[in-house]
Design a protein around this motif. Sequence first.
Motif, PDB file in Angstrom:
ATOM      1  N   ALA A 219      -4.047   8.423  24.277  1.00  0.00           N
ATOM      2  CA  ALA A 219      -4.420   9.581  23.469  1.00  0.00           C
ATOM      3  C   ALA A 219      -4.228   9.291  21.982  1.00  0.00           C
ATOM      4  O   ALA A 219      -5.053   9.689  21.148  1.00  0.00           O
ATOM      5  N   PHE A 220      -3.137   8.587  21.654  1.00  0.00           N
ATOM      6  CA  PHE A 220      -2.882   8.223  20.256  1.00  0.00           C
ATOM      7  C   PHE A 220      -3.969   7.287  19.737  1.00  0.00           C
ATOM      8  O   PHE A 220      -4.478   7.469  18.616  1.00  0.00           O
ATOM      9  N   ILE A 221      -4.319   6.282  20.566  1.00  0.00           N
ATOM     10  CA  ILE A 221      -5.371   5.346  20.157  1.00  0.00           C
ATOM     11  C   ILE A 221      -6.695   6.074  19.979  1.00  0.00           C
ATOM     12  O   ILE A 221      -7.430   5.848  19.004  1.00  0.00           O
ATOM     13  N   LYS A 222      -6.992   6.967  20.918  1.00  0.00           N
ATOM     14  CA  LYS A 222      -8.243   7.716  20.832  1.00  0.00           C
ATOM     15  C   LYS A 222      -8.269   8.600  19.598  1.00  0.00           C
ATOM     16  O   LYS A 222      -9.299   8.721  18.913  1.00  0.00           O
ATOM     17  N   LEU A 223      -7.107   9.223  19.288  1.00  0.00           N
ATOM     18  CA  LEU A 223      -7.030  10.079  18.111  1.00  0.00           C
ATOM     19  C   LEU A 223      -7.240   9.260  16.850  1.00  0.00           C
ATOM     20  O   LEU A 223      -7.965   9.682  15.936  1.00  0.00           O
ATOM     21  N   ARG A 224      -6.617   8.084  16.787  1.00  0.00           N
ATOM     22  CA  ARG A 224      -6.788   7.232  15.603  1.00  0.00           C
ATOM     23  C   ARG A 224      -8.234   6.776  15.468  1.00  0.00           C
ATOM     24  O   ARG A 224      -8.781   6.735  14.373  1.00  0.00           O
ATOM     25  N   ARG A 225      -8.835   6.437  16.619  1.00  0.00           N
ATOM     26  CA  ARG A 225     -10.232   6.012  16.564  1.00  0.00           C
ATOM     27  C   ARG A 225     -11.139   7.140  16.117  1.00  0.00           C
ATOM     28  O   ARG A 225     -12.056   6.935  15.319  1.00  0.00           O
ATOM     29  N   VAL A 229     -13.422   7.021  12.943  1.00  0.00           N
ATOM     30  CA  VAL A 229     -14.860   7.280  13.018  1.00  0.00           C
ATOM     31  C   VAL A 229     -15.248   8.421  12.096  1.00  0.00           C
ATOM     32  O   VAL A 229     -16.273   8.375  11.397  1.00  0.00           O
ATOM     33  N   SER A 230     -14.398   9.476  12.087  1.00  0.00           N
ATOM     34  CA  SER A 230     -14.671  10.612  11.212  1.00  0.00           C
ATOM     35  C   SER A 230     -14.664  10.186   9.748  1.00  0.00           C
ATOM     36  O   SER A 230     -15.516  10.607   8.954  1.00  0.00           O
ATOM     37  N   THR A 231     -13.659   9.317   9.405  1.00  0.00           N
ATOM     38  CA  THR A 231     -13.590   8.815   8.024  1.00  0.00           C
ATOM     39  C   THR A 231     -14.809   7.976   7.680  1.00  0.00           C
ATOM     40  O   THR A 231     -15.384   8.093   6.585  1.00  0.00           O
ATOM     41  N   ASP A 232     -15.223   7.108   8.629  1.00  0.00           N
ATOM     42  CA  ASP A 232     -16.398   6.264   8.395  1.00  0.00           C
ATOM     43  C   ASP A 232     -17.653   7.112   8.209  1.00  0.00           C
ATOM     44  O   ASP A 232     -18.489   6.842   7.337  1.00  0.00           O
ATOM     45  N   ILE A 233     -17.781   8.143   9.044  1.00  0.00           N
ATOM     46  CA  ILE A 233     -18.960   9.017   8.925  1.00  0.00           C
ATOM     47  C   ILE A 233     -18.973   9.730   7.581  1.00  0.00           C
ATOM     48  O   ILE A 233     -20.011   9.839   6.916  1.00  0.00           O
ATOM     49  N   LYS A 234     -17.777  10.203   7.171  1.00  0.00           N
ATOM     50  CA  LYS A 234     -17.694  10.897   5.892  1.00  0.00           C
ATOM     51  C   LYS A 234     -18.038   9.955   4.739  1.00  0.00           C
ATOM     52  O   LYS A 234     -18.783  10.323   3.809  1.00  0.00           O
ATOM     53  N   GLN A 235     -17.492   8.725   4.822  1.00  0.00           N
ATOM     54  CA  GLN A 235     -17.808   7.746   3.764  1.00  0.00           C
ATOM     55  C   GLN A 235     -19.291   7.395   3.766  1.00  0.00           C
ATOM     56  O   GLN A 235     -19.897   7.243   2.700  1.00  0.00           O
ATOM     57  N   ALA A 236     -19.869   7.289   4.951  1.00  0.00           N
ATOM     58  CA  ALA A 236     -21.303   6.986   5.041  1.00  0.00           C
ATOM     59  C   ALA A 236     -22.127   8.117   4.441  1.00  0.00           C
ATOM     60  O   ALA A 236     -23.116   7.885   3.719  1.00  0.00           O
TER      61      ALA A 236
END
Length: 288
Positions: A219-225, A229-236
């Motif tokens: 769950a921790f790994i999934k949350l970090r991912r 992903v959310s950060t990457d999408i926002k940066q994109a």
Amino acid sequence: MIWLCFTLVLSFTSVISDQNIDSSHIRVFPGKDQSVAGVFQVSDLNYLNQPQYSYNASDARSLCLSLGVNIASKAQVQEALTRGLETCRYGWIDEHLAVIPRVNALLNCGKNNTGLVTWRVHVTRKLDVFCFNESDAARQLKDATTDSPSDRTDFSGQTQSSSRAASSSPTSSSSTPTTIDYRAKPARFVGGSQSSAGAKAILITSTCGLFLITIIILAFIKLRRSRAVSTDIKQAEEYIQTVEWTSEEKTEEAAQEEERMEDERIEDERMEDERIEDERIEVEENAS
């Protein structure tokens, strides 16, 4: 799955607590650490330290298992009878029958019958239980192929001495037999099933603990991912928006430059026309 783990742990905890038999509340016949052909009878003791019927068919089987042995079968009790086992209390056996092994006829024991006296009652009826220790039976068989006459005398003599203290009133087949104290010592058992159940409970608990830790890590790994992903999408999105703004600015600048160049071209053409017109006029004036 998490709730299943908790349920299993609680179930095994309950089983272990049920298997921790208080040896001061049970009595074993023929006696502590003794059996006849591996068979012994277990009775519950009341607050006066007297035997009382306390086990239904299901409880009887569980009690033997908690002592690390099995409930005795009819054939096993019959074999113990041939080797001198004699009681005056009904006990459950594996076939869901109540039996009394009798060597000698006695009015208030087994309806004055001899042999293996059976009593078919409802499984909820509370009686004693006959347990069977397979390793003990094998050891006895190895030590001697037959019991000595003195052994048989001990068992029958113990019952006869006890019967003199019992009531002489008849016992019908539908009534509970008279309780007789065999003066047997309380048994002390360390059943193999207790340690086995404890090991199983530890194994289940450890497995569930590892399972929960694995779930937390995943769950921790999934949350970090998901955050990554959310950060990457926002940066994109920000990058795309920046590119669009830059493109719009460049387009606007290009349009302005093109408009400026068009104005300069028009201005140059106008000035060229004026120059040509001035030269024509000048030529005409010189000619006249």
